[in-house]
Motif scaffolding. Structure first.
Motif, PDB file in Angstrom:
ATOM      1  N   GLN A 105      46.805  43.013  16.947  1.00 36.06           N
ATOM      2  CA  GLN A 105      45.642  44.057  17.454  1.00 36.06           C
ATOM      3  C   GLN A 105      44.262  43.718  16.871  1.00 36.06           C
ATOM      4  N   SER A 106      44.380  43.333  15.555  1.00 35.70           N
ATOM      5  CA  SER A 106      43.192  43.049  14.961  1.00 35.70           C
ATOM      6  C   SER A 106      42.437  41.894  15.700  1.00 35.70           C
ATOM      7  N   PHE A 107      43.276  40.905  16.017  1.00 32.07           N
ATOM      8  CA  PHE A 107      42.600  39.827  16.640  1.00 32.07           C
ATOM      9  C   PHE A 107      42.162  40.104  18.200  1.00 32.07           C
ATOM     10  N   ALA A 108      43.078  40.883  18.563  1.00 35.76           N
ATOM     11  CA  ALA A 108      42.737  41.279  20.105  1.00 35.76           C
ATOM     12  C   ALA A 108      41.468  42.079  20.296  1.00 35.76           C
ATOM     13  N   ASP A 109      40.963  42.749  18.884  1.00 35.07           N
ATOM     14  CA  ASP A 109      39.996  43.580  18.971  1.00 35.07           C
ATOM     15  C   ASP A 109      38.709  42.576  19.069  1.00 35.07           C
ATOM     16  N   GLN A 110      38.841  41.429  18.384  1.00 33.53           N
ATOM     17  CA  GLN A 110      37.846  40.720  18.325  1.00 33.53           C
ATOM     18  C   GLN A 110      37.040  40.225  19.529  1.00 33.53           C
ATOM     19  N   ARG A 163      49.822  39.100  24.195  1.00 29.84           N
ATOM     20  CA  ARG A 163      51.081  38.632  24.618  1.00 29.84           C
ATOM     21  C   ARG A 163      52.109  38.564  23.888  1.00 29.84           C
ATOM     22  N   ILE A 164      51.879  37.970  22.579  1.00 29.05           N
ATOM     23  CA  ILE A 164      53.039  37.510  21.526  1.00 29.05           C
ATOM     24  C   ILE A 164      53.604  38.984  21.054  1.00 29.05           C
ATOM     25  N   PRO A 165      53.203  39.963  20.937  1.00 31.87           N
ATOM     26  CA  PRO A 165      53.949  41.108  20.375  1.00 31.87           C
ATOM     27  C   PRO A 165      55.175  41.430  21.423  1.00 31.87           C
ATOM     28  N   LEU A 166      55.075  41.233  22.658  1.00 35.04           N
ATOM     29  CA  LEU A 166      56.024  41.356  23.416  1.00 35.04           C
ATOM     30  C   LEU A 166      57.195  40.579  23.245  1.00 35.04           C
ATOM     31  N   ASP A 167      57.261  39.485  22.552  1.00 41.77           N
ATOM     32  CA  ASP A 167      58.445  38.784  22.139  1.00 41.77           C
ATOM     33  C   ASP A 167      59.415  39.448  20.880  1.00 41.77           C
ATOM     34  N   PHE A 168      58.761  40.245  20.379  1.00 39.31           N
ATOM     35  CA  PHE A 168      59.436  40.997  19.129  1.00 39.31           C
ATOM     36  C   PHE A 168      59.482  42.289  19.170  1.00 39.31           C
ATOM     37  N   GLU A 180      53.214  47.903  29.356  1.00 44.34           N
ATOM     38  CA  GLU A 180      52.435  48.664  30.034  1.00 44.34           C
ATOM     39  C   GLU A 180      50.995  48.392  29.982  1.00 44.34           C
ATOM     40  N   GLN A 181      50.491  48.428  28.572  1.00 46.30           N
ATOM     41  CA  GLN A 181      49.016  48.101  28.254  1.00 46.30           C
ATOM     42  C   GLN A 181      48.624  46.536  28.923  1.00 46.30           C
ATOM     43  N   TYR A 182      49.628  45.801  28.588  1.00 49.72           N
ATOM     44  CA  TYR A 182      49.484  44.288  28.768  1.00 49.72           C
ATOM     45  C   TYR A 182      49.228  44.473  30.397  1.00 49.72           C
ATOM     46  N   LEU A 183      50.094  44.822  31.061  1.00 46.37           N
ATOM     47  CA  LEU A 183      50.154  44.602  32.535  1.00 46.37           C
ATOM     48  C   LEU A 183      49.177  45.513  33.122  1.00 46.37           C
ATOM     49  N   ARG A 184      48.629  46.314  32.754  1.00 47.35           N
ATOM     50  CA  ARG A 184      47.589  47.289  33.212  1.00 47.35           C
ATOM     51  C   ARG A 184      46.283  46.393  32.980  1.00 47.35           C
ATOM     52  N   ARG A 185      46.206  45.725  31.844  1.00 45.75           N
ATOM     53  CA  ARG A 185      44.894  44.853  31.528  1.00 45.75           C
ATOM     54  C   ARG A 185      44.739  43.530  32.783  1.00 45.75           C
ATOM     55  N   MET A 186      46.082  42.985  32.894  1.00 47.88           N
ATOM     56  CA  MET A 186      46.044  41.767  33.659  1.00 47.88           C
ATOM     57  C   MET A 186      46.029  42.113  35.098  1.00 47.88           C
ATOM     58  N   PHE A 187      46.515  43.307  35.527  1.00 52.56           N
ATOM     59  CA  PHE A 187      46.684  43.706  36.857  1.00 52.56           C
ATOM     60  C   PHE A 187      44.914  43.940  37.251  1.00 52.56           C
ATOM     61  N   LEU A 226      59.921  45.505  32.646  1.00 47.80           N
ATOM     62  CA  LEU A 226      58.884  44.903  33.278  1.00 47.80           C
ATOM     63  C   LEU A 226      58.923  45.107  34.727  1.00 47.80           C
ATOM     64  N   ARG A 227      60.048  45.091  35.353  1.00 49.93           N
ATOM     65  CA  ARG A 227      60.392  45.562  36.945  1.00 49.93           C
ATOM     66  C   ARG A 227      59.921  47.072  36.974  1.00 49.93           C
ATOM     67  N   GLU A 228      60.570  47.862  36.103  1.00 49.93           N
ATOM     68  CA  GLU A 228      60.269  49.245  36.434  1.00 49.93           C
ATOM     69  C   GLU A 228      58.625  49.539  35.956  1.00 49.93           C
ATOM     70  N   LEU A 229      58.040  49.013  35.258  1.00 46.04           N
ATOM     71  CA  LEU A 229      56.690  49.124  35.182  1.00 46.04           C
ATOM     72  C   LEU A 229      55.751  48.735  36.130  1.00 46.04           C
ATOM     73  N   ALA A 230      56.077  47.407  36.775  1.00 45.52           N
ATOM     74  CA  ALA A 230      55.401  47.033  37.754  1.00 45.52           C
ATOM     75  C   ALA A 230      55.603  47.815  38.769  1.00 45.52           C
ATOM     76  N   GLU A 231      56.870  48.356  39.308  1.00 48.68           N
ATOM     77  CA  GLU A 231      56.966  49.093  40.492  1.00 48.68           C
ATOM     78  C   GLU A 231      56.239  50.347  40.069  1.00 48.68           C
ATOM     79  N   LYS A 232      56.352  51.064  39.265  1.00 50.19           N
ATOM     80  CA  LYS A 232      55.379  52.180  38.672  1.00 50.19           C
ATOM     81  C   LYS A 232      54.104  52.047  38.957  1.00 50.19           C
ATOM     82  N   LEU A 233      53.335  50.874  38.525  1.00 44.28           N
ATOM     83  CA  LEU A 233      52.025  50.719  38.469  1.00 44.28           C
ATOM     84  C   LEU A 233      51.485  50.221  40.143  1.00 44.28           C
TER      85      LEU A 233
END
Length: 857
Positions: free
Chosen positions: A288-293, A302-307, A318-325, A349-356
């Motif tokens: 997040q500290s890098f993302a805020d830059q 994107r990388i935090p979604l891996d772990f 959800e935050q990531y998809l909202r930003r991208m969409f 990811l499917r549930e979030l996309a259908e919700k959004l």
């Protein structure tokens, strides 16, 4: 080249000989031949002149004449280093490197101080990966001319490649000591590269402390500062100096905030473990500290979604998809599809996309609940400036790709979502969504509709090369060869010899050649298919031979790190996916030609498998007449056509004497030809199951049972439950039981210990039927059982039972249309008649109505 032999000629002819050598080196072949003839007129047995004339003839494409003349030259001047050197060059030109090396060594025995012969021998040795010989030759060259830096660097490279890292470092160190009194300028790129190369050698030796100390002194003078920073950070991390490594990787991230390797290394430097829940929160804060830059940084988001797991993953996703969409980024799905290997994340990811999908963006770029914007079946296009358009378009496009992806495939839903996305697309030139619609149609088996849709996408932007090539690929999948060539012709050179296809071949466009060959193979046009696969093979051969240009160029320019990387890349060149595809298809064709030699005369026709005897005779007669007509036309055309003209340098461009591959399919040794493709696959990619299966198929036909067993054991080790392992095991057991001669004692003991002793005691046929019954709901298992049954006894009963089993496999719940299509191919292999194939195709069409690929061959 001719220093020793010139003295045998009078001054006038000696001068002509020097001009002859210059003519060859400047590629003025006509003048060279004229000078050679003048010398030979007065000195007809002058071996050096004959050798130089032979070399020029070889460069004009007259290899047979060149070899004959060079042998005469050797007979006249057996102790001439020039004749032996030329003899080596002639062998090298036809790629017989072993003979070339022998000739070079003979030339060196006669003239040990010849720099040119030494250089040619060194290039051949590294080309052949004879590193010990390469070291010896380069050491002699250095001793002869130690004033040239290139000789020092070349010896260091030779020692490095041979595994003598300490020796390589010592050579570079000694040369640096010679520069202490007169150091090179900072702009000397050759020196800068050599110093960095030395650092990589120290690191490979495992002396990381010394490598770190060395690299820290290079930053101010280095021209490649990024490499210096990367080396330093890597050494610090490997030395477990985590605080310093952290600082080093943060500096690298300040230069490039999208490189995953930097982030992963920073995690290690911080001592954080992704698998530990207590560390995941710290990792999230770090990212997040890098993302805020910057709002533009994607990797840190994107990388935090891996772990992340569970609720933490859902929240961050959800935050990531909202930003991208909200930004309307089409590559959103491509960024996250690697997560689909985890079923829980895939579902989230499917549930979030259908919700959004039922939300719209708010003023701050997030989404807020809103009323549904029309039905999924269609809606009027909103204005381009409406942020809801971007949002809805992005979500629908994401869901279309989600349901098209092989791990979450539901093509009916994918079709609905892509149709909605296209209806929302305000751009008349953005072909992205039409391209995805074509991909969905392709996955449904509607290859003609997919081709047409992809062409519609191409016409939206006629200046885009990417969509043009994508369209040509789909046209080839629909077996539209001429149309695909015309499509590619929009971006090829108009003046190219052979038209667009000739230019694509010259430009080594392996994807097109491979797809074209596979298209011809589907149509049963084996000659043209084999021609394309052979062309791909030749392209990879050319890439191997192209190393010769870099053995000298890279050392001359000082790019030694890139040169070593190139050598190592070339070692695994034939692991390339396109070589694998072309090789596997070529092996399949050669096996077909071995099993049914009559296919060679039918290869220009459709439907080479499964015809009745009457159809085969009719087709063969038609093929012979067609071949005779084509041959007559070719001879008449060749008689009328002017002879190929030499270019300005006197060399003649080689013409393709077999453009349709007719000579390739007429080979009387198809399995020997297949081995040219099998050998590199098994040597360089032994851990690929398809390669082991292909190797087994060739070896079992050649009755090479130990290599076949080796392939079978390798396939079992890779995937013991794969249905082809059962099939291959049965075929090998049957072949060994029916072998006319006993195996040698040692071979028999190996077969008994590793294979026969592991088999059940029941007859092969009974084991196969039990295997079929246990796996009757799996189409691939049924295919293997049917093939093995027919291999054990190719009679009418086996054929009829095979047809029934294949028909039954169409009703299995998990069967895909791709597996059903493979079943149609199996019908051809067991020589089912047209009625059986028609019944199979009808049943397949009833289940997969949109698939157009089911036709009676």
């Amino acid at each position: 080249m001719a220093a020793k032999q010139q003295s045998q000629l009078p001054s006038k002819e000696a001068s002509l000989f020097r001009h002859l050598v210059q003519n060859y080196e400047s590629k003025q072949y006509k003048k060279g031949l004229k000078n050679a003839e003048q010398i030979l007129k007065k000195h007809p047995k002058h071996g050096d002149t004959q050798a130089m004339k032979a070399l020029i003839l070889s460069n004009q494409g007259k290899n047979d004449e060149a070899f004959a003349l060079c042998k005469v030259a050797l007979a006249n001047s057996m102790k001439s280093n020039v004749c032996w050197h030329v003899y080596g060059l002639l062998w090298r030109q036809i790629k017989n490197y072993q003979e070339a090396m022998k000739a070079y060594k003979m030339a060196l025995n006669l003239d040990p101080d010849s720099t040119q012969i030494q250089r040619d021998l060194a290039h051949l040795q590294v080309q052949m990966r004879d590193y010990n010989g390469f070291v010896q030759t380069r050491r002699k060259m250095l001793q002869a001319k130690p004033q040239f830096r290139q000789n020092w660097t070349a010896l260091a490279v030779a020692l490095h490649l041979s595994g003598d890292l300490a020796g390589a470092e010592d050579v570079l160190q000694k040369f640096e000591q010679t520069l202490e009194k007169n150091p090179p300028p900072k702009s000397d790129i050759e020196h800068a590269e050599a110093v960095l190369y030395k650092n990589t050698i120290i690191a490979e030796e495992g002396e990381l402390e010394r490598a770190l100390e060395h690299v820290e002194g290079l930053y101010k003078s280095a021209l490649d500062k990024t490499s210096v920073m990367e080396y330093k950070a890597d050494y610090l991390l490997r030395l477990d100096r985590k605080a310093d490594a952290e600082a080093a990787y943060r500096l690298l991230l300040a230069r490039n905030q999208e490189k995953r390797e930097y982030y992963e290394a920073l995690e290690k430097a911080l001592g954080l473990d992704r698998s530990k829940s207590e560390d995941q929160e710290k990792l999230l804060q770090m990212y997040q500290s890098f993302a805020d830059q910057s709002e533009r940084i994607d990797a840190a988001r994107r990388i935090p979604l891996d772990f992340l797991e569970g609720d933490a993953f859902r929240k961050h996703a959800e935050q990531y998809l909202r930003r991208m969409f909200s930004k309307g980024i089409p590559s959103t799905f491509a960024n996250v599809k690697q997560l689909y290997s985890d079923p829980a994340k895939k579902q989230t990811l499917r549930e979030l996309a259908e919700k959004l999908l039922s939300e719209q963006p708010s003023a701050n770029g997030d989404a807020a609940p809103a009323q549904a914007n029309g039905s999924i079946d269609g809606a009027s296009k909103p204005q381009k400036s409406d942020p809801t358009t971007t949002w809805q378009l992005s979500v629908n496009y994401f869901l279309a790709q989600h349901y098209d992806y092989h791990l979450s495939r539901d093509l009916a839903k994918a079709q609905q979502y892509i149709d909605k996305a296209i209806s929302l697309n305000p751009s008349e030139t953005d072909y992205t969504y039409q391209m995805t619609r074509a991909r969905i149609l392709k996955h449904q088996g509607s290859v003609s509709k997919a081709s047409k849709t992809m062409n519609d996408a191409r016409e939206m932007d006629l200046k885009d090369r990417y969509i043009n090539t994508k369209c040509a690929k789909y046209q080839l999948r629909n077996n539209e060869h001429d149309t695909a060539v015309s499509t590619m012709g929009l971006f090829t050179r108009k003046e190219a010899v052979g038209g667009p296809l000739g230019d694509l071949t010259d430009m080594q466009c392996v994807w097109f050649l491979t797809e074209d060959g596979e298209s011809y193979l589907r149509q049963g046009r084996l000659s043209l298919a084999l021609k394309r696969f052979k062309t791909v093979y030749d392209v990879f051969e050319t890439w191997t031979d192209d190393q010769f240009d870099f053995h000298s160029f890279s050392l001359r320019k000082g790019m030694v790190r890139a040169y070593v990387d190139m050598i190592r890349w070339e070692d695994g060149l034939r692991e390339h996916p396109f070589f694998s595809r072309a090789a596997l298809s070529a092996i399949r064709v050669y096996c077909m030609l071995f099993d049914k030699p009559e296919l060679a005369s039918q290869s220009h026709l459709n439907g080479v498998a499964g015809e009745s005897n009457a159809e085969k005779k009719k087709a063969a007669k038609k093929a012979r007449k067609e071949a005779e007509r084509v041959e007559a036309e070719k001879k008449a055309k060749a008689a009328k056509a002017p002879q190929p003209k030499a270019d300005d340098e006197g060399s003649v461009k080689k013409e393709d004497t077999d453009p349709n591959g007719l000579e390739l399919v007429k080979t009387d040794k198809p399995l020997e030809e297949a081995m040219k493709y099998v050998a590199p696959l098994l040597e360089l990619s032994p851990k690929t199951l398809e390669h082991q299966i292909a190797g087994f198929g060739v070896f079992i036909r050649r009755k090479k049972y130990l290599p076949a067993l080796k392939c079978l054991l390798a396939a079992r080790a890779l995937d013991p439950s794969h249905p082809r392992c059962h099939e291959l095991s049965g075929r090998l057991q049957f072949a060994l039981q029916n072998f006319s001669e006993p195996l040698p004692e040692k071979a028999q003991s190996v077969v008994d210990a590793t294979f026969l002793s592991t088999l059940p005691s029941q007859p092969i046929a009974d084991v196969n039927e039990a295997f079929l019954q246990a796996n009757k709901d799996s189409a691939p298992h049924v295919h293997s059982a049917v093939r093995l049954r027919y291999a054990l006894k190719a009679d009418e009963e086996a054929r009829k039972r095979g047809v029934q089993d294949l028909l039954a496999s169409l009703g299995a719940e998990g069967t895909s249309w791709e597996e059903a299509l493979e079943g149609l191919r199996v019908l051809g292999e067991i020589e089912a008649d047209a009625e059986a194939r028609g019944e199979y195709v009808k049943a397949a069409r009833e289940r997969w109505g949109q698939a157009e690929v089911f036709v009676v061959s």
